[in-house]
Write an enzyme that holds these catalytic residues in place. Structure first.
Site, PDB file in Angstrom:
ATOM      1  CB  SER A   1     -38.052   1.602 -58.758  1.00  0.00           C
ATOM      2  OG  SER A   1     -37.883   1.146 -60.086  1.00  0.00           O
TER       3      SER A   1
ATOM      4  CE  LYS B   1     -41.031   0.477 -61.685  1.00  0.00           C
ATOM      5  NZ  LYS B   1     -40.052   1.344 -62.364  1.00  0.00           N
TER       6      LYS B   1
END
EC number: 3.4.21.88
Length: 228
Positions: A149, A187
């Protein structure tokens, strides 16, 4: 042929055994060779054993026996030196190689760059990290990336990320975030009023927006190590 550090360690062990009758401790070896951790001594001992210069005896403390010495060490006035190969002209434009200060960091397990996985706090192994990569005076640790991701931020599956331990973050920082107390993810951090957005760097993944009290920052990305 032995490296300079291997020769220095073998020389130190031989002299201490001649003086005291017993090998030095790993802490004494570490201090004598000016190493930062005993894991470096473990690697040197293993290399000397594999090359047949020492033998470790089972079930005994400080159980190291010198099997043989290099011919150079048996000569008067011996001093360990770097063993160099044939000197060749470096490639055009090559930069000078200098000794790099490195530290060993614990790898605390895997961190999800994808769907969050359970937080892992057990040390799986250690990794050598250049000192220049470490940011500030805080504690640092490393994590192995699992998932894709964050690939648009240059972070791939299997990479080792170096994390500075901290509980706060600025908008845009890539952080280790603990979600709802049991899931950890890597993230990009964004604050939106009383909410926290955890953004992926891959269009295949959606941004997660959570109440502020559901997200705990555990560290900020300061470096990355990749093996090819």
């Amino acid at each position: 042929m032995l490296t300079r550090k291997q020769l220095e360690l073998l020389d130190f062990i031989q002299k201490r055994m001649a003086r005291d009758g017993v090998p030095p401790s790993f802490d004494e070896m570490k201090d004598a060779l000016d190493l930062r951790s005993k894991s470096g001594i473990h690697r040197l001992i293993t290399a000397l054993e594999e090359r047949g210069f020492i033998r470790r005896l089972a079930h005994r403390a400080r159980a190291i026996e010198i099997v043989k010495l290099p011919e150079a060490m048996e000569k008067p006035g011996f001093s360990p030196r770097v063993i160099e190969g044939d000197r060749k002209a470096p490639p055009r434009g090559a930069m000078a190689v200098s000794e790099i200060h490195a530290l060993e960091l614990p790898v605390m397990g895997r961190i999800a760059a994808g769907v969050p996985i359970e937080a892992i706090s057990e040390v799986s192994h250690h990794v050598a990290v250049p000192g220049s990569m470490l940011s500030g005076k805080g504690q640092h640790y490393a994590l192995e990336v699992k998932g894709d991701s964050m690939i648009e931020a240059g972070i791939n599956d299997g990479d080792i990320v170096v994390i500075r331990e901290q509980s706060t973050a600025e908008n845009g920082d890539i952080v280790v975030a603990l979600v709802e107390g049991h899931e950890a993810t890597l993230k990009r951090f964004r604050r939106r009023g009383g909410m926290i957005a955890l953004e992926a760097a891959n269009q295949a993944y959606e941004t997660r927006v959570l109440p502020e009290d559901h997200v705990k920052v555990q560290g900020r990305l300061v470096g990355l190590i990749r093996s090819y």
